[in-house]
Design an enzyme around this catalytic site. Structure first.
Site, PDB file in Angstrom:
ATOM      1  N   GLY A   1     -11.301  -6.591 -19.020  1.00 18.03           N
ATOM      2  CA  GLY A   1      -9.943  -6.887 -19.271  1.00 18.03           C
ATOM      3  C   GLY A   1      -9.313  -5.691 -18.567  1.00 18.03           C
TER       4      GLY A   1
ATOM      5  N   GLN B   1      -5.784  -0.257 -19.057  1.00 11.84           N
ATOM      6  CA  GLN B   1      -4.475   0.500 -18.717  1.00 11.84           C
ATOM      7  C   GLN B   1      -3.601  -0.659 -18.070  1.00 11.84           C
ATOM      8  OE1 GLN B   1      -4.784   3.869 -15.913  1.00 11.84           O
ATOM      9  NE2 GLN B   1      -2.848   4.628 -16.488  1.00 11.84           N
TER      10      GLN B   1
ATOM     11  N   GLY C   1      -0.257   1.062 -10.176  1.00 13.12           N
ATOM     12  CA  GLY C   1      -1.182   0.137 -10.626  1.00 13.12           C
ATOM     13  C   GLY C   1      -1.281  -1.057  -9.433  1.00 13.12           C
ATOM     14  N   GLU C   2      -1.087  -0.629  -8.263  1.00 10.48           N
ATOM     15  CA  GLU C   2      -1.134  -1.965  -7.241  1.00 10.48           C
ATOM     16  C   GLU C   2      -2.537  -2.540  -7.116  1.00 10.48           C
ATOM     17  OE1 GLU C   2      -0.011  -3.166  -2.814  1.00 10.48           O
ATOM     18  OE2 GLU C   2       0.935  -1.392  -3.866  1.00 10.48           O
TER      19      GLU C   2
ATOM     20  N   GLU D   1      -0.185   9.300  -7.899  1.00  8.66           N
ATOM     21  CA  GLU D   1      -0.862   8.482  -8.585  1.00  8.66           C
ATOM     22  C   GLU D   1      -2.454   8.052  -7.548  1.00  8.66           C
ATOM     23  OE1 GLU D   1      -1.833   3.950 -10.441  1.00  8.66           O
ATOM     24  OE2 GLU D   1      -0.570   4.238  -8.791  1.00  8.66           O
ATOM     25  N   ASN D   2      -1.803   8.003  -6.409  1.00  8.22           N
ATOM     26  CA  ASN D   2      -2.918   7.681  -5.109  1.00  8.22           C
ATOM     27  C   ASN D   2      -3.647   8.994  -4.625  1.00  8.22           C
ATOM     28  OD1 ASN D   2      -3.090   4.745  -4.018  1.00  8.22           O
ATOM     29  ND2 ASN D   2      -0.932   5.318  -4.630  1.00  8.22           N
TER      30      ASN D   2
ATOM     31  N   GLN E   1       4.695   2.835  -1.636  1.00  5.95           N
ATOM     32  CA  GLN E   1       3.112   2.977  -1.726  1.00  5.95           C
ATOM     33  C   GLN E   1       2.538   3.785  -0.484  1.00  5.95           C
ATOM     34  OE1 GLN E   1      -0.363   3.075  -2.490  1.00  5.95           O
ATOM     35  NE2 GLN E   1       0.324   1.580  -3.870  1.00  5.95           N
TER      36      GLN E   1
END
Length: 296
Positions: free
Chosen positions: A76, A79, A96-97, A130-131, A55
């Protein structure tokens, strides 16, 4: 069909079956329907999940996580997070952290997740990309992400820039931040100083001088222009012996460079978000300036 990430970095993914062309099949014959395989969503216990070792984000703002938790509480998780099983009853985050941290704040027992099997390099690359795509990383975190991607994929800075759709100078300038002392990097991470403050310290070369000036910047709230002026004065008092040739034109060069920097500051202060990169070579300084057509 492969995702954009797969095309850019060669991450292996299962190809979806493609339905054959049935236009030439006679109407009396049944048309075969090919089902596309979907990812199965699992409900994984929160306590069985551990963070991604790769990460790039080192600072998570609690206020932002709280905002995300409030959204998840009302709507909710749209994803699911992505996990890889690493041991019996233990999973490692791939992506998804922030969502994982948010549901912990909500004290959920389980979280919807998709399971993947990836190599070490693939896991690291997915977390980094992703980040980077979220554009929420600090300049230092972004620099470390670029450094790791270069290492994992054996790319040049130019090749990485092309794959990410960024300028090569942007990659180069971020990576130069990693040459600064840890004290300066930490100050950028904690937002005590800006990236431009940190980059202004680079010409000093010596860590002790950079750290000393960093303390003044924070204590006296120097802006970028004041920092650059202080750097120029410190360079006059501490010239590099190997740069004797530079002395002959250093004064005029400093005037020119400082004039350009001041102009960029004036434009930025007017509300235009410039993308300006500065690089120093043995024989010259190079400024690369991108001005958006629309005011951001």
């Amino acid at each position: 069909m492969k995702s954009p990430f797969s095309r850019l970095f060669g991450v292996s993914e299962k190809e979806e079956p493609v339905q054959e062309n049935t236009q030439e099949v006679e109407q009396t014959e049944p048309i075969e329907v090919v089902e596309v395989e979907r990812d199965e969503v699992h409900q994984i216990p929160i306590h069985q999940i551990v963070p991604n070792r790769h990460q790039p984000r080192t600072v998570f703002q609690e206020s932002k996580i709280a905002e995300l938790a409030e959204t998840i509480s009302q709507h909710g998780i749209i994803q699911p997070i992505v996990l890889q099983k690493i041991a019996e009853d233990q999973y490692e985050l791939i992506a998804g952290e922030r969502r994982w941290r948010a549901v912990q704040m909500l004290q959920w027992e389980r979280v919807p997740a998709i399971l993947r099997t990836m190599s070490e390099e693939e896991m690291a690359s997915v977390a980094l990309i992703e980040n980077l795509q979220r554009e929420e990383l600090s300049p230092i975190e972004e620099a470390f992400a670029y450094e790791k991607l270069l290492k994992f994929h054996g790319l040049t800075q130019e090749a990485l820039a092309q794959r990410l759709g960024k300028g090569q100078s942007t990659i180069a300038n971020k990576l130069r931040l990693l040459k600064l002392p840890k004290e300066v990097q930490d100050a950028v991470l904690q937002k005590f100083v800006t990236e431009r403050h940190a980059r202004a310290l680079i010409p000093l070369k010596k860590p002790d001088l950079q750290i000393a000036l960093l303390a003044d910047i924070i204590e006296k709230s120097f802006n970028v222009k004041q920092t650059e002026d202080r750097v120029s004065k410190m360079l006059e008092k501490n010239p590099e012996p190997s740069k004797a040739r530079r002395k002959a034109f250093s004064k005029d060069m400093r005037i020119a460079v400082n004039t350009i920097r001041q102009s960029l500051t004036m434009v930025t202060d007017s509300g235009i978000n410039l993308d300006a990169a500065e690089e120093e070579f043995d024989e010259y300084y190079q400024f690369t300036i991108k001005i958006p057509k629309k005011k951001s």
